[in-house]
Design a protein around this motif. Structure first.
Motif, PDB file in Angstrom:
ATOM      1  N   THR A  70     -18.376 -44.520 -26.135  1.00 17.05           N
ATOM      2  CA  THR A  70     -16.932 -44.771 -26.114  1.00 17.05           C
ATOM      3  C   THR A  70     -16.174 -43.495 -25.768  1.00 17.05           C
ATOM      4  O   THR A  70     -15.234 -43.511 -24.957  1.00 17.05           O
ATOM      5  CB  THR A  70     -16.472 -45.328 -27.472  1.00 17.05           C
ATOM      6  OG1 THR A  70     -17.162 -46.564 -27.714  1.00 17.05           O
ATOM      7  CG2 THR A  70     -14.977 -45.547 -27.520  1.00 17.05           C
ATOM      8  N   GLU A  71     -16.572 -42.377 -26.366  1.00 13.90           N
ATOM      9  CA  GLU A  71     -15.924 -41.097 -26.093  1.00 13.90           C
ATOM     10  C   GLU A  71     -16.121 -40.665 -24.637  1.00 13.90           C
ATOM     11  O   GLU A  71     -15.179 -40.203 -23.983  1.00 13.90           O
ATOM     12  CB  GLU A  71     -16.496 -40.033 -27.035  1.00 13.90           C
ATOM     13  CG  GLU A  71     -15.883 -38.669 -26.868  1.00 13.90           C
ATOM     14  CD  GLU A  71     -16.452 -37.687 -27.866  1.00 13.90           C
ATOM     15  OE1 GLU A  71     -15.820 -37.516 -28.926  1.00 13.90           O
ATOM     16  OE2 GLU A  71     -17.526 -37.107 -27.595  1.00 13.90           O
ATOM     17  N   ILE A  72     -17.319 -40.840 -24.124  1.00 16.65           N
ATOM     18  CA  ILE A  72     -17.613 -40.477 -22.728  1.00 16.65           C
ATOM     19  C   ILE A  72     -16.777 -41.338 -21.776  1.00 16.65           C
ATOM     20  O   ILE A  72     -16.150 -40.821 -20.850  1.00 16.65           O
ATOM     21  CB  ILE A  72     -19.120 -40.625 -22.443  1.00 16.65           C
ATOM     22  CG1 ILE A  72     -19.917 -39.592 -23.247  1.00 16.65           C
ATOM     23  CG2 ILE A  72     -19.418 -40.508 -20.945  1.00 16.65           C
ATOM     24  CD1 ILE A  72     -21.402 -39.906 -23.385  1.00 16.65           C
ATOM     25  N   PHE A  73     -16.760 -42.634 -22.023  1.00 19.74           N
ATOM     26  CA  PHE A  73     -15.997 -43.525 -21.149  1.00 19.74           C
ATOM     27  C   PHE A  73     -14.509 -43.203 -21.187  1.00 19.74           C
ATOM     28  O   PHE A  73     -13.824 -43.276 -20.169  1.00 19.74           O
ATOM     29  CB  PHE A  73     -16.243 -44.993 -21.521  1.00 19.74           C
ATOM     30  CG  PHE A  73     -15.601 -45.951 -20.562  1.00 19.74           C
ATOM     31  CD1 PHE A  73     -16.138 -46.152 -19.303  1.00 19.74           C
ATOM     32  CD2 PHE A  73     -14.455 -46.635 -20.910  1.00 19.74           C
ATOM     33  CE1 PHE A  73     -15.541 -47.027 -18.400  1.00 19.74           C
ATOM     34  CE2 PHE A  73     -13.843 -47.508 -20.020  1.00 19.74           C
ATOM     35  CZ  PHE A  73     -14.391 -47.703 -18.761  1.00 19.74           C
ATOM     36  N   ALA A  74     -14.022 -42.810 -22.363  1.00 22.47           N
ATOM     37  CA  ALA A  74     -12.593 -42.498 -22.502  1.00 22.47           C
ATOM     38  C   ALA A  74     -12.176 -41.325 -21.623  1.00 22.47           C
ATOM     39  O   ALA A  74     -11.005 -41.220 -21.252  1.00 22.47           O
ATOM     40  CB  ALA A  74     -12.261 -42.195 -23.965  1.00 22.47           C
ATOM     41  N   ALA A  75     -13.097 -40.456 -21.268  1.00 20.40           N
ATOM     42  CA  ALA A  75     -12.771 -39.309 -20.413  1.00 20.40           C
ATOM     43  C   ALA A  75     -12.692 -39.684 -18.930  1.00 20.40           C
ATOM     44  O   ALA A  75     -12.094 -38.947 -18.145  1.00 20.40           O
ATOM     45  CB  ALA A  75     -13.800 -38.198 -20.606  1.00 20.40           C
ATOM     46  N   THR A  76     -13.257 -40.814 -18.548  1.00 19.16           N
ATOM     47  CA  THR A  76     -13.352 -41.120 -17.114  1.00 19.16           C
ATOM     48  C   THR A  76     -11.990 -41.327 -16.452  1.00 19.16           C
ATOM     49  O   THR A  76     -11.770 -40.818 -15.352  1.00 19.16           O
ATOM     50  CB  THR A  76     -14.265 -42.342 -16.849  1.00 19.16           C
ATOM     51  OG1 THR A  76     -13.743 -43.506 -17.510  1.00 19.16           O
ATOM     52  CG2 THR A  76     -15.691 -42.067 -17.303  1.00 19.16           C
ATOM     53  N   ASP A  77     -11.106 -42.043 -17.098  1.00 21.41           N
ATOM     54  CA  ASP A  77      -9.800 -42.290 -16.486  1.00 21.41           C
ATOM     55  C   ASP A  77      -8.978 -41.004 -16.335  1.00 21.41           C
ATOM     56  O   ASP A  77      -8.426 -40.757 -15.255  1.00 21.41           O
ATOM     57  CB  ASP A  77      -9.038 -43.364 -17.256  1.00 21.41           C
ATOM     58  CG  ASP A  77      -7.932 -43.988 -16.426  1.00 21.41           C
ATOM     59  OD1 ASP A  77      -8.187 -44.340 -15.247  1.00 21.41           O
ATOM     60  OD2 ASP A  77      -6.802 -44.116 -16.937  1.00 21.41           O
ATOM     61  N   PRO A  78      -8.894 -40.167 -17.366  1.00 17.41           N
ATOM     62  CA  PRO A  78      -8.168 -38.900 -17.174  1.00 17.41           C
ATOM     63  C   PRO A  78      -8.771 -38.017 -16.077  1.00 17.41           C
ATOM     64  O   PRO A  78      -8.042 -37.321 -15.372  1.00 17.41           O
ATOM     65  CB  PRO A  78      -8.257 -38.221 -18.548  1.00 17.41           C
ATOM     66  CG  PRO A  78      -8.431 -39.334 -19.513  1.00 17.41           C
ATOM     67  CD  PRO A  78      -9.240 -40.371 -18.791  1.00 17.41           C
ATOM     68  N   ILE A  79     -10.084 -38.050 -15.917  1.00 19.50           N
ATOM     69  CA  ILE A  79     -10.709 -37.255 -14.844  1.00 19.50           C
ATOM     70  C   ILE A  79     -10.257 -37.788 -13.490  1.00 19.50           C
ATOM     71  O   ILE A  79      -9.792 -37.030 -12.632  1.00 19.50           O
ATOM     72  CB  ILE A  79     -12.248 -37.281 -14.951  1.00 19.50           C
ATOM     73  CG1 ILE A  79     -12.708 -36.559 -16.219  1.00 19.50           C
ATOM     74  CG2 ILE A  79     -12.889 -36.645 -13.706  1.00 19.50           C
ATOM     75  CD1 ILE A  79     -14.178 -36.769 -16.562  1.00 19.50           C
ATOM     76  N   ALA A  80     -10.388 -39.088 -13.287  1.00 22.29           N
ATOM     77  CA  ALA A  80      -9.995 -39.680 -12.001  1.00 22.29           C
ATOM     78  C   ALA A  80      -8.503 -39.502 -11.741  1.00 22.29           C
ATOM     79  O   ALA A  80      -8.091 -39.193 -10.612  1.00 22.29           O
ATOM     80  CB  ALA A  80     -10.373 -41.163 -11.976  1.00 22.29           C
ATOM     81  N   GLU A  81      -7.694 -39.676 -12.765  1.00 23.38           N
ATOM     82  CA  GLU A  81      -6.248 -39.518 -12.577  1.00 23.38           C
ATOM     83  C   GLU A  81      -5.875 -38.068 -12.281  1.00 23.38           C
ATOM     84  O   GLU A  81      -4.939 -37.810 -11.520  1.00 23.38           O
ATOM     85  CB  GLU A  81      -5.501 -40.034 -13.807  1.00 23.38           C
ATOM     86  CG  GLU A  81      -5.544 -41.550 -13.886  1.00 23.38           C
ATOM     87  CD  GLU A  81      -4.799 -42.127 -15.071  1.00 23.38           C
ATOM     88  OE1 GLU A  81      -4.302 -41.349 -15.914  1.00 23.38           O
ATOM     89  OE2 GLU A  81      -4.716 -43.366 -15.151  1.00 23.38           O
ATOM     90  N   ARG A  82      -6.620 -37.127 -12.820  1.00 14.92           N
ATOM     91  CA  ARG A  82      -6.344 -35.718 -12.512  1.00 14.92           C
ATOM     92  C   ARG A  82      -6.632 -35.442 -11.033  1.00 14.92           C
ATOM     93  O   ARG A  82      -5.881 -34.725 -10.377  1.00 14.92           O
ATOM     94  CB  ARG A  82      -7.179 -34.794 -13.419  1.00 14.92           C
ATOM     95  CG  ARG A  82      -6.849 -33.337 -13.252  1.00 14.92           C
ATOM     96  CD  ARG A  82      -5.435 -33.019 -13.715  1.00 14.92           C
ATOM     97  NE  ARG A  82      -5.032 -31.721 -13.193  1.00 14.92           N
ATOM     98  CZ  ARG A  82      -3.798 -31.351 -12.952  1.00 14.92           C
ATOM     99  NH1 ARG A  82      -2.794 -32.171 -13.227  1.00 14.92           N
ATOM    100  NH2 ARG A  82      -3.527 -30.170 -12.459  1.00 14.92           N
TER     101      ARG A  82
END
Length: 172
Positions: A70-82
């Motif tokens: 869950t924690e790993i997946f939560a980082a994916t959107d902020p990475i792509a949006e950055r």
């Protein structure tokens, strides 16, 4: 708006305005996209092990891996949006993930729980090293915002390493 302007806008590349230099945008967006591929690979591997863990510590490991996924997946959107915020483009498919990911998949039909946790520990350590390299790039290119996000992802990855290490220690 004239018809020509509307047509030009319809085919304009996805370039978000930024004050970062063009080489910074290119280099950081590429590095973040590779990080994103690694995060998806780590997410899928963590869920794979979450689904297939067995043995006397099943419940503890099952819940630990679910929390970490869950924690790993939560980082994916902020990475792509950055990536998009700085004017780049990012992943478009699972095929692209498989072409650029640095973390290895594990398709074995059976993996012992200890080996699962050790493999994820090592993957998270590798991810931490990649994050530190990306932080250096951001410092070099004066991208303070991305560097700030990376600091939090390093902390999260180090916490995962710690938990996985402690779960596999032989204390007898």
């Amino acid at each position: 708006m004239t018809a020509k302007t509307a047509k030009e806008r319809a085919i304009a590349p996805l370039e978000t305005p930024t004050d970062l230099k063009a080489d910074a945008t290119k280099d950081i967006a590429a590095a973040l996209t590779t990080l994103l591929a690694d995060m998806f690979a780590l997410y899928v591997k963590t869920k794979n092990f979450h689904w297939h863990v067995s043995g006397p510590h099943f419940r503890d490991y099952h819940l630990l891996l679910d929390d970490q996924a869950t924690e790993i997946f939560a980082a994916t959107d902020p990475i792509a949006e950055r990536v998009r915020k700085i004017g780049g483009t990012t992943l478009r498919s699972i095929g692209e993930i498989s072409r650029i990911q640095r973390l290895l998949d594990n398709d074995a039909p059976y993996v012992t729980p200890t080996d699962m946790l050790a493999e994820l520990r090592d993957d998270n350590k590798q991810l931490t090293a990649s994050l530190r390299e990306l932080h250096e790039l951001c410092d070099e290119k004066n991208d303070v915002a991305t560097a700030s996000l990376i600091e939090n992802w390093i902390d999260e990855a180090e916490r995962r390493v710690w938990f996985l290490f402690e779960a596999t220690r032989n204390t007898q």
